[in-house]
Design an enzyme around this catalytic site. Structure first.
Site, PDB file in Angstrom:
ATOM      1  N   SER A  37       1.094  -1.997  -0.265  1.00 41.44           N
ATOM      2  CA  SER A  37      -0.116  -0.416  -0.121  1.00 41.44           C
ATOM      3  C   SER A  37       0.992   1.309  -0.362  1.00 41.44           C
ATOM      4  O   SER A  37       2.158   1.212  -0.834  1.00 41.44           O
ATOM      5  CB  SER A  37      -0.813  -0.085   0.955  1.00 41.44           C
ATOM      6  OG  SER A  37      -1.848   1.404   0.742  1.00 41.44           O
ATOM      7  N   TYR A  52      -5.086   8.286  -6.479  1.00 41.38           N
ATOM      8  CA  TYR A  52      -4.389   7.133  -5.960  1.00 41.38           C
ATOM      9  C   TYR A  52      -4.451   6.442  -4.191  1.00 41.38           C
ATOM     10  O   TYR A  52      -4.272   5.441  -3.887  1.00 41.38           O
ATOM     11  CB  TYR A  52      -3.110   7.702  -5.664  1.00 41.38           C
ATOM     12  CG  TYR A  52      -1.778   7.143  -5.909  1.00 41.38           C
ATOM     13  CD1 TYR A  52      -1.684   6.055  -6.541  1.00 41.38           C
ATOM     14  CD2 TYR A  52      -0.545   6.894  -4.342  1.00 41.38           C
ATOM     15  CE1 TYR A  52      -0.417   4.936  -5.274  1.00 41.38           C
ATOM     16  CE2 TYR A  52      -0.607   6.886  -3.707  1.00 41.38           C
ATOM     17  CZ  TYR A  52       0.198   5.239  -4.295  1.00 41.38           C
ATOM     18  OH  TYR A  52       0.878   4.673  -3.653  1.00 41.38           O
ATOM     19  N   LYS A 111      -5.414   3.090  -2.880  1.00 44.11           N
ATOM     20  CA  LYS A 111      -4.603   2.285  -1.592  1.00 44.11           C
ATOM     21  C   LYS A 111      -5.592   2.391  -0.277  1.00 44.11           C
ATOM     22  O   LYS A 111      -5.210   1.500   0.531  1.00 44.11           O
ATOM     23  CB  LYS A 111      -3.777   3.374  -1.265  1.00 44.11           C
ATOM     24  CG  LYS A 111      -2.101   3.451  -2.111  1.00 44.11           C
ATOM     25  CD  LYS A 111      -1.624   2.103  -2.763  1.00 44.11           C
ATOM     26  CE  LYS A 111      -0.521   2.171  -3.766  1.00 44.11           C
ATOM     27  NZ  LYS A 111      -0.394   0.889  -3.861  1.00 44.11           N
TER      28      LYS A 111
END
Length: 286
Positions: free
Chosen positions: A142, A156, A160
């Protein structure tokens, strides 16, 4: 099989995204300590150096996490060659810079296909073998950006954050089967994440120039100057995999540690200050 330099059993790893950065460093670390590695990349010429130095213990495999057939073929070949996979590292992924409104639909879907759906595809291919052996360790890479979010990297962060939740649920499901899950959360590593690997939207909206626009510039400007060392991060992941009680979450780097502590303090403060409002949502029994 035993490593002659250690009392620990030699492990077999499958690592996605080994062409550069943390994936390459982690493959090299595992090979240097005597383990076997299925070294995967979309173009295996990028991992020829590892194969050249380590011979048959480094198995180069073409793997595109967005292609289920490619994933299935790579996992099958790794299991046939080494007899099974002990450690899976889902490392393949990349960043994307844009304000939320600026995000291009096709690019955002491609980001999720790699960073989230690709992880799921690989997991589903590897888990049957681990379940059959009642052993294994999954490392999902992650980011500190899976714990806290900032302007310009919203999509993004979304990938994650999704990976964090998926991994935590997976850990609860597979722990009784003898399988461990670790979420690796690097801060800024000195890789090409903010350099040649970074993608960004072509659209720039002037209203976001002081926020997302400014952070686009600062993020690209830090490339090559990050505090984190990918080789040392790889060694830390290796130590976590060897641990008798592997961590569910493993922060990597001083910036990740400091940022996580700041995030926890802020979250605790928000919870505390709104406690009465929070409790007001409960039923009041007459």
């Amino acid at each position: 099989m035993f490593d002659s330099n250690s009392t620990a059993l030699t492990k077999t790893w499958l690592i996605t995204g080994c062409s550069s950065g943390l994936g390459h460093a982690l493959a090299e670390h595992a090979l240097d300590r005597g383990d076997n590695v299925a070294v995967t990349a979309r173009d295996t010429t990028a991992v020829s150096d590892l194969v050249g130095r380590h011979g048959e213990r480094a198995l180069p495999l073409t793997l595109d996490v967005t292609d289920a057939r490619s994933v299935g073929d790579a996992v099958e070949r790794a299991e046939e060659h080494f007899g099974g996979i002990d450690v899976l590292v889902n490392n393949a992924g990349y960043g994307y810079l844009s304000a939320v409104e600026e995000g291009e639909d096709e690019a955002v879907r491609a980001l999720f296909d790699t960073n989230v759906h690709g992880v799921v595809t690989v997991l589903k291919a590897v888990l049957p073998g681990m379940r059959a052996r009642r052993a294994g360790h999954i490392v999902n890479v992650s980011s500190f950006g899976g714990l806290a979010a900032f302007a310009a990297t919203g999509y993004y962060h979304a990938t994650k954050f999704a990976l964090e939740g998926l991994s935590e649920s997976l850990a609860a499901e597979v722990e009784p089967l003898g399988i461990h899950v670790t979420i690796a959360e690097p801060g800024g590593l000195r890789t090409q994440w903010a350099g040649s690997s970074m993608q960004q939207s072509a659209r720039h909206i002037d209203d976001y120039a002081p926020t997302a626009g400014a952070r686009r510039t600062s993020t690209l400007g830090v490339s090559g100057k990050q505090p984190g060392d990918p080789d040392r991060a790889a060694a830390a992941i290796g130590a976590a995999v060897d641990s008798e009680q592997p961590p569910l979450r493993l922060l990597l780097g001083s910036d990740a540690l400091g940022g996580a502590r700041t995030r926890l303090r802020r979250l605790a403060g928000e919870i505390d200050i709104n406690e009465a409002l929070t409790l007001s949502a409960d039923f009041v029994e007459e």
